[in-house]
Design a protein around this motif. Structure first.
Motif, PDB file in Angstrom:
ATOM      1  N   ASP A   1       0.846  -1.191   0.000  1.00  0.00           N
ATOM      2  CA  ASP A   1       0.000   0.000   0.000  1.00  0.00           C
ATOM      3  C   ASP A   1       0.885   1.247   0.000  1.00  0.00           C
ATOM      4  OD1 ASP A   1      -2.486   1.396   0.214  1.00  0.00           O
ATOM      5  OD2 ASP A   1      -2.092   1.736   2.334  1.00  0.00           O
ATOM      6  N   ALA A   2       0.268   2.375  -0.256  1.00  0.00           N
ATOM      7  CA  ALA A   2       0.893   3.699  -0.123  1.00  0.00           C
ATOM      8  C   ALA A   2       2.282   3.723  -0.774  1.00  0.00           C
ATOM      9  CB  ALA A   2       0.922   4.093   1.358  1.00  0.00           C
TER      10      ALA A   2
ATOM     11  N   ASN B   1      -5.245   3.531  -3.911  1.00  0.00           N
ATOM     12  CA  ASN B   1      -6.369   4.467  -4.004  1.00  0.00           C
ATOM     13  C   ASN B   1      -6.406   4.965  -5.444  1.00  0.00           C
ATOM     14  OD1 ASN B   1      -4.460   6.541  -4.255  1.00  0.00           O
ATOM     15  ND2 ASN B   1      -4.607   7.166  -2.116  1.00  0.00           N
TER      16      ASN B   1
ATOM     17  N   GLU C   1      -3.040   6.321  -6.702  1.00  0.00           N
ATOM     18  CA  GLU C   1      -2.019   5.265  -6.808  1.00  0.00           C
ATOM     19  C   GLU C   1      -2.340   4.317  -7.967  1.00  0.00           C
ATOM     20  OE1 GLU C   1      -1.194   5.457  -1.991  1.00  0.00           O
ATOM     21  OE2 GLU C   1      -2.735   4.141  -2.787  1.00  0.00           O
TER      22      GLU C   1
ATOM     23  N   LYS D   1      -9.478   0.932  -4.452  1.00  0.00           N
ATOM     24  CA  LYS D   1     -10.358   1.530  -3.453  1.00  0.00           C
ATOM     25  C   LYS D   1     -11.156   2.684  -4.032  1.00  0.00           C
ATOM     26  CE  LYS D   1      -6.700   2.238  -0.912  1.00  0.00           C
ATOM     27  NZ  LYS D   1      -5.691   2.520   0.127  1.00  0.00           N
TER      28      LYS D   1
HETATM   29 MG   LIG Z   1      -3.347   5.339   1.367  1.00  0.00          MG
END
Ligand SMILES: [Mg+2]
Ligand SMILES: NC(=O)C1=CN([C@@H]2O[C@H](COP(=O)(O)OP(=O)(O)OC[C@H]3O[C@@H](n4cnc5c(N)ncnc54)[C@H](O)[C@@H]3O)[C@@H](O)[C@H]2O)[C@@H](O)CC1
Ligand SMILES: Nc1ncnc2c1ncn2[C@@H]1O[C@H](COP(=O)(O)OP(=O)(O)OP(=O)(O)O)[C@@H](O)[C@H]1O
Length: 369
Positions: free
Chosen positions: A154-155, A179, A182, A232
């Motif tokens: 993630d991230a 997200n 991303e 997401k």
């Molecule tokens: Mg995030």
């Protein structure tokens, strides 16, 4: 749309199958068997993200929650909770002698030496973009893959994939949780043309919008060799390229930062439980099934047969869907209680209640409660 591969099994049936991969609570289990999960992240700028992720993992029910972070973040994360084991072993430009000529594998060795004792990793919450840190984490990803340890990216962990897609290409034990922004970066890096969410929202009706988003998610997953992706958004699209599931459990209306961290932590524990399910850690009433699900019909057949054991391809999608559902329920409950003052930490307090409401204890646990 012909080209997408939705598995449209009802939530009720899916939750029933999720319960099959949740280990029952039995007296014979020892510490660690319900999950040893490590979050790799936390730097000088971000200490909340790894904390929220590790706490979600712990509150969902794993036995041991580690945070592997940069030196400056460690005392801060420790101060949030004595329940977490916090290890200041992520190097950065501030902690190495010569950042321009590092030996990344050797800097990664303290982390790599822990891997064999972990069931799952969550890589990225609050990791930051320090060049030394990212090179070391790339080494950890390589080794985790060699050891077949499942992980969530993630991230800033996704930034590593954006720059080096081969690290995860074809790996069937990981979940990427981009997200909107991303997802766009990943798609661009892999040369996939996808309509922006804004364009999709403007031009498509609801059903078409979901199909368009699913098509994009399937394309990205295929470009990464069948890696599982949770895209997401107002609903989460989950795909492994061959089969896709939509998670549209109602969430809250507050978009405070850090909700994605409850998702990654929940996924960490789901991955640990999934590993225990495949290791047959407890007796199950499901009938054996040696076939790996290869397409959406196989996945649907495994999900819709209450008594059939699921293959790893199906349980990975199901674990991803469960993590998403739990997070959205946490957000709904926290929003109901706090309204527009809702914060990421409010989701943390809702993890167990959300688990009980959506999934519930497996039958075998009940006799022991
Ligand atoms: Mg995030
Ligand atoms: N308390 C904490 O420590 C937190 C730390 N975080 C960390 O902060 C770092 C950067 O994360 P960011 O998520 O800000 O990533 P980026 O720095 O890539 O920024 C993404 C940007 O896109 C915007 N965005 C998100 N969804 C959007 C949508 N649907 N439409 C249009 N714009 C949208 C966001 O507002 C944000 O400004 C990561 O390391 C992350 O883990 C975040 O997870 C938030 C909480
Ligand atoms: N419009 C929405 N309606 C309902 N739920 C949403 C909506 N947008 C996002 N979510 C949910 O919030 C969670 C986090 O998604 P989001 O897109 O905020 O990730 P993020 O930007 O990475 O978050 P973070 O701030 O933690 O980094 C996901 O579980 C997602 O399902």
């Amino acid at each position: 749309m012909e080209s997408v591969h939705h598995v449209s099994t009802s939530s009720k049936i899916l939750f029933g199958k999720v319960r099959k991969i949740v280990p029952p609570m039995l007296e014979k289990f020892h510490k660690g068997q319900l999950g040893r999960v490590a979050v790799i992240g936390g730097c000088v700028d971000y200490t909340g993200a790894p904390y929220f992720s590790a706490m979600a993992s712990a509150k969902l029910g794993c036995d041991m929650s580690h945070v592997l972070c940069e030196r400056s973040a460690a005392p801060v994360v420790k101060s949030y909770s004595p329940n977490l084991m916090v290890h200041p072993i992520l190097p950065s430009v501030d902690t190495v002698k010569d950042p321009k000529s590092i030996d990344a594998p050797s800097l990664a060795s303290p982390i790599i030496s822990m891997l064999s004792r972990l069931h799952a990793l969550v890589i990225g919450p609050g990791l930051g973009r320090d060049e030394v840190t990212l090179k070391v984490v790339a080494e950890v990803i390589k080794e985790a893959r060699t050891q077949s340890i499942p992980f969530v990216l993630d991230a800033d962990g996704l930034l590593i994939v954006t720059e080096h897609p081969d690290l995860v290409k074809g790996y069937k034990q990981c979940i990427l949780t981009p997200n909107v922004v991303e997802f766009g970066r990943l798609a661009k890096a892999l040369g996939i043309k996808v309509a922006s969410q804004a364009d999709i929202a403007k031009n498509e009706q609801d059903g078409d919008k979901i199909n368009k988003e699913t098509e994009a998610c399937e394309q990205l997953s295929k470009a990464l060799g069948g890696v599982t992706i949770i895209q997401k958004g107002s609903h989460d699209v989950i795909s492994n390229g061959a089969a896709s599931i939509i998670s549209d459990i109602r969430g809250g209306l507050k978009r405070s930062g850090g909700q994605g961290d409850t998702l990654t932590g929940s996924l960490g524990t789901m991955l640990a439980w999934r590993a225990a399910y495949h290791a047959r850690m407890w007796d199950s009433d499901e009938k054996d099934n040696d076939k790996e699900a290869e397409n959406k019909d196989d996945v649907r057949a495994e999900l819709e047969d209450e008594n059939k054991r699921m293959s790893p391809a199906t349980t990975l999608l199901l674990a991803a869907w469960a993590g998403s559902a739990i997070t959205r329920e946490c957000s709904r409950r926290a929003f109901e209680a706090k309204g527009r003052s809702m914060q990421a930490s409010d989701l943390t307090e809702e993890v167990h209640g959300s688990f009980l409401r959506l999934i519930g204890e497996p039958e075998a646990s009940k006799t022991h409660l």
